[in-house]
Design an enzyme around this catalytic site. Structure first.
Site, PDB file in Angstrom:
ATOM      1  N   ALA B  79      46.347  42.439  38.748  1.00  0.00           N
ATOM      2  CA  ALA B  79      45.574  41.975  39.905  1.00  0.00           C
ATOM      3  C   ALA B  79      44.382  42.921  40.015  1.00  0.00           C
ATOM      4  O   ALA B  79      44.383  43.847  40.813  1.00  0.00           O
ATOM      5  CB  ALA B  79      46.427  42.005  41.171  1.00  0.00           C
ATOM      6  N   ASN B 108      31.891  34.213  32.107  1.00  0.00           N
ATOM      7  CA  ASN B 108      32.854  33.725  33.088  1.00  0.00           C
ATOM      8  C   ASN B 108      32.286  33.942  34.485  1.00  0.00           C
ATOM      9  O   ASN B 108      31.842  35.036  34.828  1.00  0.00           O
ATOM     10  CB  ASN B 108      34.189  34.466  32.925  1.00  0.00           C
ATOM     11  CG  ASN B 108      35.265  33.917  33.848  1.00  0.00           C
ATOM     12  OD1 ASN B 108      35.232  34.141  35.043  1.00  0.00           O
ATOM     13  ND2 ASN B 108      36.202  33.191  33.274  1.00  0.00           N
ATOM     14  N   ASN B 142      35.631  30.195  36.430  1.00  0.00           N
ATOM     15  CA  ASN B 142      36.935  30.692  36.860  1.00  0.00           C
ATOM     16  C   ASN B 142      37.269  30.077  38.205  1.00  0.00           C
ATOM     17  O   ASN B 142      36.766  30.524  39.233  1.00  0.00           O
ATOM     18  CB  ASN B 142      36.898  32.215  36.960  1.00  0.00           C
ATOM     19  CG  ASN B 142      38.208  32.805  37.447  1.00  0.00           C
ATOM     20  OD1 ASN B 142      39.157  32.078  37.710  1.00  0.00           O
ATOM     21  ND2 ASN B 142      38.258  34.113  37.557  1.00  0.00           N
ATOM     22  N   CYS B 145      41.533  32.076  39.447  1.00  0.00           N
ATOM     23  CA  CYS B 145      42.008  33.443  39.490  1.00  0.00           C
ATOM     24  C   CYS B 145      42.953  33.586  40.677  1.00  0.00           C
ATOM     25  O   CYS B 145      42.548  33.392  41.818  1.00  0.00           O
ATOM     26  CB  CYS B 145      40.844  34.421  39.624  1.00  0.00           C
ATOM     27  SG  CYS B 145      41.392  36.102  39.376  1.00  0.00           S
ATOM     28  N   GLY B 232      50.164  37.352  28.226  1.00  0.00           N
ATOM     29  CA  GLY B 232      50.881  37.927  27.091  1.00  0.00           C
ATOM     30  C   GLY B 232      51.904  36.966  26.499  1.00  0.00           C
ATOM     31  O   GLY B 232      52.088  35.847  26.985  1.00  0.00           O
ATOM     32  N   GLY B 284      43.774  37.270  24.329  1.00  0.00           N
ATOM     33  CA  GLY B 284      43.543  38.079  25.519  1.00  0.00           C
ATOM     34  C   GLY B 284      44.295  39.388  25.462  1.00  0.00           C
ATOM     35  O   GLY B 284      43.853  40.371  24.866  1.00  0.00           O
ATOM     36  N   THR B 285      45.470  39.380  26.038  1.00  0.00           N
ATOM     37  CA  THR B 285      46.289  40.585  26.154  1.00  0.00           C
ATOM     38  C   THR B 285      46.477  41.317  24.824  1.00  0.00           C
ATOM     39  O   THR B 285      46.479  42.552  24.781  1.00  0.00           O
ATOM     40  CB  THR B 285      47.644  40.199  26.767  1.00  0.00           C
ATOM     41  OG1 THR B 285      47.389  39.618  28.052  1.00  0.00           O
ATOM     42  CG2 THR B 285      48.554  41.389  26.939  1.00  0.00           C
TER      43      THR B 285
END
Lengths: 304, 324
Positions: B79, B108, B142, B145, B232, B284-285
């Site tokens: 967050a 973004n 986005n 979120c 993830g 991403g992760t």
């Protein structure tokens, strides 16, 4: 990629891992490495264990894939170079699956590291004085810093603190003074001529008390505090107390801080630290421990 | 290193997303590669199909107090709170840096009200150009979120989403408009449809799943924001499912490409997303653990196509529904 050369037990809890790595960039004490504390993910087989090609659970207990994805930051505890390779030291203590994995590595195993990262300690002016303060595993960058400073001609003293005698991550070669006198008692520092005061919470070694109790005593005796820089690494409460004591006495200090990090390179914005900023309404702004630090001046940090 | 297929040809990895032709289908996801420059010491960004910047908002944002990120089994919970330099500094400082990276970039854009989205999109679009294949080629909206209290509604209510996308679409004329879908909805085909009716050129999916972790010693939530978004490998099967659902029910017939993401860390994962219906993918992760992941995926994809005698990566899209 580093290749493990040896693991060396420093005390009941802490161990030092030494690995060699080719093409290791220049590094200074206080910088850190992002270490993959699990078997590397392998495209062909999923999770690959370091010494063999089997998948699934390794025969070494506790070495199943911990399900973690991130690297972990570790202070560089020493770098020695020869023509092609660098030998790099890391200090760790088993606190979870990742450090248990590190503890399981044996010579020849590969270790996936990225770095050096972040900003390290600055070097003081020649003829300056330095006091090194290490709390627990915060010893990691301090021994190496002591070597560097001594070599550069800086007059250093040190305080090495732990909860109890067998948690001190250093080699004691002479019984430390119970009165907090600085002596050549810690091998790693005595070698470069640095006198050390040892403190333990329970008084089982050296002065009974916290690192900051030792520091109070040291500063009271110090007749040259304007030229002094304090370099500290340890638990957050210790760093805060060090910063406050230095602030009160007008002494320069640098603190190696720690935060939960996602990337270690300034992109994920998770390892925030409040830094003094007069231009903002609150008087502070968020800085990143990984990219703006992990070493900060004591007067930069706004303690929450 | 390009693998050759059985006929000795190098497989064609390029893909079309709206008006932009990407040299390969491997992008990186918003929030995991900053503004790109941070990764330049570690990887050759020009090899990536492209990347997506962290969210840009109209005003600078400090973000949430720490803790902002914790690790959970098989992934991350974060967050961050849209920490970013704000539109003005983005335009002045980041845009020139981005232009020199030699890869396609989606900016973004996040906001708290329709006017903010419109304002930021208009400015960013003024420096976008979908026709060239590198530099800023488009905008990723986005709308999902889950970190900022009032940001959730746009992405979860089809009517409001359509209104937002239409308003932004009117401003985005030079760049490609991608809408990033939230998985935290009852029926993702409804929001996908709304985004397409609003004028989206492509859909990216999925954003993080809402999640929470609690410290059993202190009894407090681990994140200062209480909850956050999970990313993830832990979310991959759910993400693959949602991509497939949207492709089958909405995007295939509408001819709108999907950029698939959620737990991708190997070329196998990328192939899986493409077989589910994604035209491109985003890492991403996994970037945090290994910045070389996109390059490894590109090489792995090429080899996979060659082994199977496929001439182009487009042949994989929606392949799990292909006849015999």
């Amino acid at each position: 990629m580093g290749r493990i050369l040896r693991r060396h037990e420093l005390c009941r809890a802490h161990f030092e891992l030494t690995f060699e790595v080719e093409g290791f960039p220049a590094a200074v004490p206080g910088q850190f490495l992002q270490v993959l504390c699990r078997p590397p993910f392998d495209d062909r087989v999923g999770v690959r264990f370091p010494n063999n090609n089997q998948t699934g659970t390794d025969s070494r207990s506790g070495c199943e894939d911990p399900g973690s994805v991130l690297r972990r930051p570790f202070s560089i505890a020493g770098v020695r170079r020869n023509r092609t390779c660098a030998e790099v030291d890391l200090l760790a203590r088993v606190v979870g699956a990742g450090t248990l994995y590190l503890a399981s590595l044996v010579p020849g195993d590969m270790l996936d590291v990225m770095g050096p990262m972040g900003r390290g300690f600055s070097m003081p002016k020649p003829r300056a004085r330095a006091l090194l303060v290490a709390g627990g595993v915060g010893w990691a960058p301090i021994g190496w810093l002591g070597e560097r400073l001594s070599t550069a001609g800086v007059t250093c003293d040190a305080i090495c603190a732990a909860a109890t005698r067998d948690l001190l991550p250093v080699s004691i070669i002479k019984e430390p003074s119970p009165d907090g006198e600085n002596t050549l008692c810690v091998d790693e520092l005595a070698r470069v001529g640095i006198r050390t005061m040892v403190t333990t919470d329970d008084g089982s070694c050296g002065l009974q008390g916290l690192a900051t109790d030792g520091m109070k005593r040291y500063l009271a005796m110090c007749d040259d505090s304007p030229s002094l820089t304090v370099y500290a690494c340890g638990p957050s409460a210790m760093l805060r107390a060090v910063a406050s004591m230095c602030g009160d006495s007008g002494i320069r200090c640098e603190l190696a801080m720690e935060r939960m990090m996602g990337c270690g390179m300034g992109t994920c914005q998770s390892c925030v630290i409040r830094l003094a900023d007069d231009s903002s309404a609150e008087g502070w702004r968020y800085g990143l421990c990984c990219a703006d630090g992990p070493v900060f001046r004591g007067d930069q940090v706004v303690w929450g | 290193m390009n693998a050759k297929n059985k006929r000795g040809n190098v497989p064609d990895l390029s893909v079309q997303i709206g008006n932009v032709r990407l040299k390969n289908p491997v992008l990186t996801a918003s929030g995991t590669c900053g503004y790109g420059r941070e990764y330049a010491p570690y990887v050759d960004l020009s090899r990536w199909g492209g990347f997506t910047t962290k969210s840009v908002t109209a005003e600078p944002r400090a973000g949430n107090p720490p803790e902002r990120l914790v690790e959970v089994t098989g992934g991350l919970l974060n967050a961050i709170g849209l920490a970013n330099v704000g539109l003005e500094r983005f335009m002045a400082e980041k845009v020139p840096e981005i232009e020199g990276l030699g890869t396609a970039v989606f900016v973004n854009v996040a906001g708290h009200c329709l006017d903010d989205y419109v304002k930021v999109c208009r400015r960013v679009d003024s420096v976008a150009d979908a026709s060239r294949g590198e530099g800023i080629v488009g905008i990723e909206l986005n709308v999902s979120c889950p970190n900022v209290a009032d940001g959730l509604q746009f992405g979860t209510d089809p009517a409001r989403l359509r209104e937002l996308v239409s308003a932004v679409r009117a401003e985005v004329t030079r760049g490609v408009l991608v809408v990033k879908l939230s998985p935290n909805v009852t029926d993702i085909t409804a929001t996908a449809r709304a985004a397409i009716m609003g004028g989206a050129d492509a859909l990216s999916m999925v954003n993080t799943f809402a999640g929470m972790a609690i410290d059993i010693e202190t009894w407090r939530p681990k994140l200062a924001n209480r909850s956050g978004g999970v990313s993830g490998p832990a979310i991959k099967p759910m993400a693959v499912h949602l991509v497939h659902q949207v492709w089958r029910d909405v995007a295939r017939d509408a001819g709108v490409p999907i950029i698939g993401m959620g737990g991708i860390r190997s070329w196998r994962d990328a192939v899986e997303f493409m077989l589910a219906g994604a035209t491109a993918v985003a890492v991403g992760t996994a970037l945090f653990a290994d910045p070389r992941t996109p390059e490894q995926i590109i090489e792995g994809l090429s080899a996979y196509l060659s082994e199977r005698g496929l001439s182009s990566v487009g042949g994989l899209v929606g392949g799990c529904e292909a006849e015999g």
